[in-house]
Design a protein around this motif. Structure first.
Motif, PDB file in Angstrom:
ATOM      1  N   GLY A  49       0.681  -1.325  -0.110  1.00 43.05           N
ATOM      2  CA  GLY A  49      -0.234   0.074   0.001  1.00 43.05           C
ATOM      3  C   GLY A  49       0.810   1.306  -0.007  1.00 43.05           C
ATOM      4  N   PHE A  77      -9.549  -0.684   9.170  1.00 44.76           N
ATOM      5  CA  PHE A  77      -8.819  -0.818   7.985  1.00 44.76           C
ATOM      6  C   PHE A  77      -7.307  -0.184   7.743  1.00 44.76           C
ATOM      7  N   ARG A  80      -4.815  -2.185   9.736  1.00 51.14           N
ATOM      8  CA  ARG A  80      -4.381  -3.408   9.008  1.00 51.14           C
ATOM      9  C   ARG A  80      -3.687  -3.190   7.971  1.00 51.14           C
ATOM     10  N   THR A  81      -3.845  -2.173   7.158  1.00 48.18           N
ATOM     11  CA  THR A  81      -3.160  -1.828   5.737  1.00 48.18           C
ATOM     12  C   THR A  81      -2.214  -0.962   5.530  1.00 48.18           C
ATOM     13  N   CYS A  83      -3.090   2.359   5.059  1.00 53.11           N
ATOM     14  CA  CYS A  83      -3.556   3.506   4.260  1.00 53.11           C
ATOM     15  C   CYS A  83      -4.315   4.196   5.061  1.00 53.11           C
ATOM     16  N   ASN A 310      -2.910   0.531  -5.017  1.00 54.69           N
ATOM     17  CA  ASN A 310      -2.708  -0.863  -4.277  1.00 54.69           C
ATOM     18  C   ASN A 310      -3.641  -0.546  -2.852  1.00 54.69           C
ATOM     19  N   CYS A 311      -3.612   0.797  -2.282  1.00 53.44           N
ATOM     20  CA  CYS A 311      -4.684   0.989  -1.234  1.00 53.44           C
ATOM     21  C   CYS A 311      -6.056   0.840  -1.669  1.00 53.44           C
ATOM     22  N   GLN A 314      -6.945  -2.952  -1.708  1.00 49.92           N
ATOM     23  CA  GLN A 314      -7.235  -3.155  -0.317  1.00 49.92           C
ATOM     24  C   GLN A 314      -8.585  -2.825   0.081  1.00 49.92           C
ATOM     25  N   TRP A 315      -8.915  -1.424  -0.237  1.00 49.78           N
ATOM     26  CA  TRP A 315     -10.173  -1.125   0.203  1.00 49.78           C
ATOM     27  C   TRP A 315     -11.564  -1.798  -0.543  1.00 49.78           C
ATOM     28  N   TRP A 318     -11.833  -5.121   1.381  1.00 50.59           N
ATOM     29  CA  TRP A 318     -12.122  -4.905   2.940  1.00 50.59           C
ATOM     30  C   TRP A 318     -13.588  -4.489   2.685  1.00 50.59           C
TER      31      TRP A 318
END
Length: 401
Positions: A49, A77, A80-81, A83, A310-311, A314-315, A318
């Motif tokens: 991220g 979130f 964890r990431t 971001c 990348n973030c 991941q969103w 999520w």
């Protein structure tokens, strides 16, 4: 969910170019002659991220504990990431679409209502989604996924959905079997001043559903793909109805308040309204008209100039997960796109039944909204239809002027 909580609910609401995302970021490139400048390409791989994620939403689409510290699917979130989420809240679908069109703005993603999604897909102002990079994508409702697919390319990830029903006060209104209860002038006049309608140009589609049965010679097929003649007829229906409408609601809380306060006895509503009012012991029920019901879906889409891909991916993962979907559904009063939110001890069975989560027979009968276009997008194959701008003009003339 209680009456006092309704102000939390998100507002109702009113893409295609691509770019190669590397493991650590997005590479810039020039598109074809018909593509907006500097639009990103679809991701092929993902890496770590970037530490930042900038999103655009209508009110209430995401919660980070500001309304209630117990309601927060942003902070976990971020933890964890790595971001950090930056949020731009807009008040109208038009404002959201304008931000995505502005070539000097670089938002990573946005939670799009159907009129925004359809317009920006058609304008090639959305970065396509590589669904192989979104864990859980195949767990989302199949029909919802197809709504965002064009010529084999996916342009978003379903987030939440709902349907438009007829809600009525059982003490004064017999169970309505048809949209005619709301749109036929004589029948609407029986409850004059106590009808409610949602304040959106897309509400024209319910008038079109009524006309599809009442005036078959109009040959209406898709209520979101109307010819100028069909749109004009729907506008006349709405203009004739207008003297009997007590309120055009913009926020979901407005419809709840109208029924709770006795100002309304019949009108357009969502399962949310029925759920809230019946939990508060109000004498209301919902009817599915013989002509069928329309529906809507909000989806997460990747911005045309995504800066932190990348973030963003991941969103997408999520917000599609069952646990986050459960939080979103409970807080906002909408149906989750992932029916696994109703598995285990997540959402209560009563909630899932009321919102038709996982009910494929019901979902298949819903006519989901799409942005009206002159090309009659939506699968009808017709030409010579009217676009959203014409719908908006007709709506204003029929209900405001």
């Amino acid at each position: 969910m209680r009456l006092k909580a309704t102000a939390r609910v998100k507002a109702w609401s009113a893409l295609v170019a691509a770019a190669l995302l590397g493991a650590a970021g997005v590479a810039s490139c020039s598109g074809g002659d018909d593509e907006p400048a500097a639009v990103a390409k679809v991701a092929s791989t993902l890496g770590p991220g970037e530490g930042v994620l900038n999103l655009v939403t209508l009110p209430g689409a995401i919660e980070s504990g500001g309304s209630d510290p117990r309601v927060d699917w942003v902070t976990p979130f971020e933890e964890r990431t790595g971001c950090k989420v930056g949020l731009k809240v807009v008040q109208t679908p038009e404002e959201m679409a304008d931000l995505m069109r502005a070539e000097n703005r670089r938002y990573d993603g946005f939670a799009a209502p159907p009129e925004v999604a359809g317009q920006l897909i058609a304008e090639k102002r959305v970065t396509p989604v590589n669904t192989d990079l979104v864990d859980g994508f195949k767990k989302l409702e199949p029909k919802l996924r197809r709504l965002l697919r064009r010529d084999g390319t996916q342009y978003g990830v379903p987030y939440v959905w709902g349907s438009n029903l007829l809600m009525y006060d059982v003490r004064t209104v017999p169970p309505p079997a048809s949209w005619a209860a709301l749109f036929d002038p004589d029948r609407a006049g029986r409850h004059s001043g106590k009808l409610i309608m949602r304040d959106s140009p897309l509400a024209i589609a319910e008038a079109a559903l009524y006309l599809k049965r009442a005036r078959p010679k109009l040959k209406i097929d898709d209520p979101y793909a109307l010819t100028p003649k069909q749109l004009e007829a729907a506008g006349r229906v709405l203009a004739a109805q207008r003297p009997h409408v007590g309120e055009y609601w913009e926020r979901p809380a407005g419809a709840v308040s109208a029924f709770a306060g006795g100002r309304a006895v019949l009108g357009q509503a969502w399962p949310y309204h029925v759920d809230v009012l019946t939990r508060a012991s109000r004498p209301v029920q919902a009817a599915v008209p013989a002509e069928g019901v329309t529906g809507w879906m909000d989806a997460w889409m990747i911005g045309p100039r995504v800066e932190h891909p990348n973030c963003m991916y991941q969103w997408l993962q999520w917000t599609a997960s069952p646990d986050v979907q459960q939080q979103v559904a409970e807080w906002t009063g909408v149906a989750p796109a992932n029916p696994q939110a109703c598995s285990g001890d997540r959402l209560k069975p009563g909630f899932c039944a009321a919102y038709h989560v996982g009910d494929r027979d019901y979902i298949d009968r819903v006519v989901f909204a799409h942005a009206p276009t002159k090309a009659c997008d939506g699968g009808s194959g017709k030409k010579g239809c009217t676009d959203y701008a014409e719908w908006k003009k007709t709506w204003i003339e029929a209900t405001k002027l």
